[in-house]
Design an enzyme around this catalytic site. Structure first.
Site, short mmCIF file in Angstrom:
data_model
loop_
_atom_site.label_atom_id
_atom_site.label_comp_id
_atom_site.label_asym_id
_atom_site.label_seq_id
_atom_site.Cartn_x
_atom_site.Cartn_y
_atom_site.Cartn_z
N HIS A 146 -13.75 -4.96 1.81
CA HIS A 146 -12.63 -5.25 2.35
C HIS A 146 -12.46 -5.99 3.86
CE1 HIS A 146 -8.25 -6.39 1.51
NE2 HIS A 146 -7.81 -5.99 2.55
N ARG B 142 -4.70 -9.01 -20.46
CA ARG B 142 -6.09 -8.21 -19.88
C ARG B 142 -6.29 -7.14 -20.48
NH1 ARG B 142 -4.28 -3.75 -15.34
NH2 ARG B 142 -6.56 -4.74 -13.55
N ASN C 164 -16.11 -1.03 -2.57
CA ASN C 164 -15.37 -2.11 -2.57
C ASN C 164 -15.86 -2.50 -0.73
OD1 ASN C 164 -13.48 -4.72 -3.22
ND2 ASN C 164 -11.84 -3.06 -1.93
C1 GRF Z 1 -15.39 -11.34 1.78
O1 GRF Z 1 -14.51 -11.50 2.50
C2 GRF Z 1 -14.14 -9.99 0.90
O2 GRF Z 1 -15.12 -8.72 1.89
C3 GRF Z 1 -13.68 -10.36 0.37
O3 GRF Z 1 -13.23 -11.02 -0.74
C4 GRF Z 1 -14.61 -12.53 0.25
C5 GRF Z 1 -15.92 -12.91 -0.85
O4 GRF Z 1 -16.81 -12.89 -0.10
N1 GRF Z 1 -13.19 -8.89 -0.14
P1 GRF Z 1 -18.43 -13.89 -0.61
O5 GRF Z 1 -17.82 -13.22 -2.06
O6 GRF Z 1 -19.12 -12.20 -0.14
O7 GRF Z 1 -19.01 -14.08 0.29
#
Ligand code: GRF
Length: 204
Positions: free
Chosen positions: A109, A65, A107
């Site tokens: 979420h 990592r 980010n």
């Molecule tokens: C989304 O639901 C985001 O909130 C989460 O992962 C998913 C990614 O979807 N973190 P995409 O790759 O942007 O279509």
């Protein structure tokens, strides 16, 4: 124009939402690169279609990592971002990168934080039985989904929902909230004060 770098691991629909908002002139920035952590992502295909440079740093090819993170750090430095957007990036960023870009990483979420942080947020929400869920755009700190909240959008959760129907509904909200938060950042309208984020009315 702010320099925006997006990190993604999969489908890239949130990346596309940001790239489209940039193309439509809704964001005072440009996407200088998409970094993906694996081969064969739809996100990369979408970036190539938009003529956005794709940098693949395939996690599987690194011995540790730390080595992966060192390469990621070097690539980020070469791109010199003002803002790093985690858009479906399925790894925890290392603390040295988080510290180097403190206040400049956001980010998305798919839950109303602080509820249902971490993996499988939709399943967590359904299993818990909440009537309301949504998405959160937040600054990234060294915890998992714990940083200061920029924007949230919410929707009903019905008894008939499963992970698929709920994630579709929340994704629509994500595609509005993430470009909006990126736009606010690029206009210099976000101020972090401890856990709280203040949004000013006027562009800097
Ligand atoms: C989304 O639901 C985001 O909130 C989460 O992962 C998913 C990614 O979807 N973190 P995409 O790759 O942007 O279509």
């Amino acid at each position: 124009m702010k320099r925006i770098v997006v990190l993604a691991s999969g489908r890239g629909s949130n990346f596309l939402a940001v790239a489209s908002a940039i193309a439509e002139g809704k964001i005072a920035g440009r996407c200088v690169g998409l970094i993906v952590d694996r081969n064969g992502t739809l996100a990369a295909v979408r970036a190539e279609r938009q003529r956005i440079p794709v940098i693949t740093i395939n996690y599987q090819e690194f011995r540790s990592r730390d080595e992966y993170e060192a390469e990621l750090s070097a690539v980020l430095r070469s791109l010199n971002p003002d803002l790093i957007v985690l858009a479906g990036y399925m790894r925890i960023l290392g603390s040295s990168i988080i510290r180097e870009y403190a206040g400049r990483i956001i980010n998305i979420h798919p839950s109303l934080l602080p509820s249902f942080a971490g993996l499988n947020a939709h399943r967590q929400a359904i299993e818990y039985g909440v009537r309301l869920s949504g998405c959160t755009v937040h600054f990234v700190d060294e915890g998992t989904d714990t940083g200061p909240i920029i924007l949230q959008r919410w929707c009903d959760v019905s008894e008939d929902d499963d992970e698929s129907t709920l994630s579709d509904r929340i994704l629509t909200l994500e595609h509005e909230a993430l470009p909006k938060a990126v736009s606010l950042f690029c206009e210099g309208r976000l101020t972090i004060d401890g856990r709280r984020v203040f949004i000013s009315d006027e562009a800097e």
